[in-house]
Design a protein around this motif. Structure first.
Motif: not given
Length: 217
Positions: A19-20, A31-33, A78-80, A99-100
């Motif tokens: 996750m970038v 965020i980009i996976t 799942r978030a990714a 996410l923090t």
């Protein structure tokens, strides 16, 4: 063994799904996976990520010259996946995935607090390759969750419960099979216990009572 011939394609699996995170001033961080990622140099430490030009994060990373690679754990899978199929143009991904944002040490964009490892990078160079452009990033700082540090101060990668990506599917990493160099390492020598010497049989004679051999012929 028979093998089928496939048309040219990416068959080098499994690979990391990272996750970038990136961001521009005055905008929500994004965020980009990314699946096309890897180490490219150890001194200086460098890694690569490959991103399509049409992705929302592409221009952000190109303009700011920085990004953070956040390793994906089982809990973040799942978030990714969600961050990989939704665009930052339409969603605040940190907010949507609970996410923090974690303040970085060397770059202005945040990392992901919930990730076990955050790798802060500045863009060293960009290579136009075709479907993707490759960003070579120089590693400026690495932060790790202290829950995964052992009593010797080493990062326990296995305890982080990381995942890998293979041909459209996510997998948990399996059991440890060996360590670097184990195939040529010398086997430890196991010392056999010393054999006990048999006890001498008693002749029944008192010390000094043995007769000397005669010199006479």
């Amino acid at each position: 063994m028979a093998k089928e011939i496939w048309r040219p394609g990416n068959m080098l699996y499994p690979i990391p799904a990272v996750m970038v995170s990136c961001g521009r001033q005055g905008e929500n961080p994004n965020i980009i996976t990314v699946a096309w990622a890897g180490n490219v140099c150890s001194s200086p430490a460098m890694l690569s990520i490959s991103v399509r030009k049409e992705r929302y994060s592409y221009d952000i990373i190109k303009e700011t010259g920085e990004f953070v690679v956040n390793l994906t754990s089982r809990q973040l899978t799942r978030a990714a996946d969600w961050c990989g199929v939704r665009s930052g143009k339409d969603f605040d991904k940190f907010k949507e995935m609970n996410l923090t944002p974690q303040k970085s040490v060397e770059v202005s964009c945040p990392g992901i607090l919930e990730s076990p490892v955050n790798i802060e990078c500045k863009v060293h160079s960009i290579h136009e390759l075709g479907s993707h452009d490759m960003f070579i990033g120089e590693v400026l700082c690495v932060t790790v969750d202290d829950r995964f540090m052992d009593d010797k101060g080493r990062f326990d990668l296995g305890a982080a419960d990381l995942v890998a990506y293979s041909h459209g599917e996510y997998f948990a990493l399996g059991e440890k099979l060996g360590k670097f160099g184990y195939s040529v390492a010398k086997k430890p020598v196991t010392k056999k216990p010393a054999a006990k010497k048999p006890a001498k049989k008693s002749s029944g004679k008192k010390p000094g009572s043995a007769k000397k051999k005669s010199d006479k012929k």
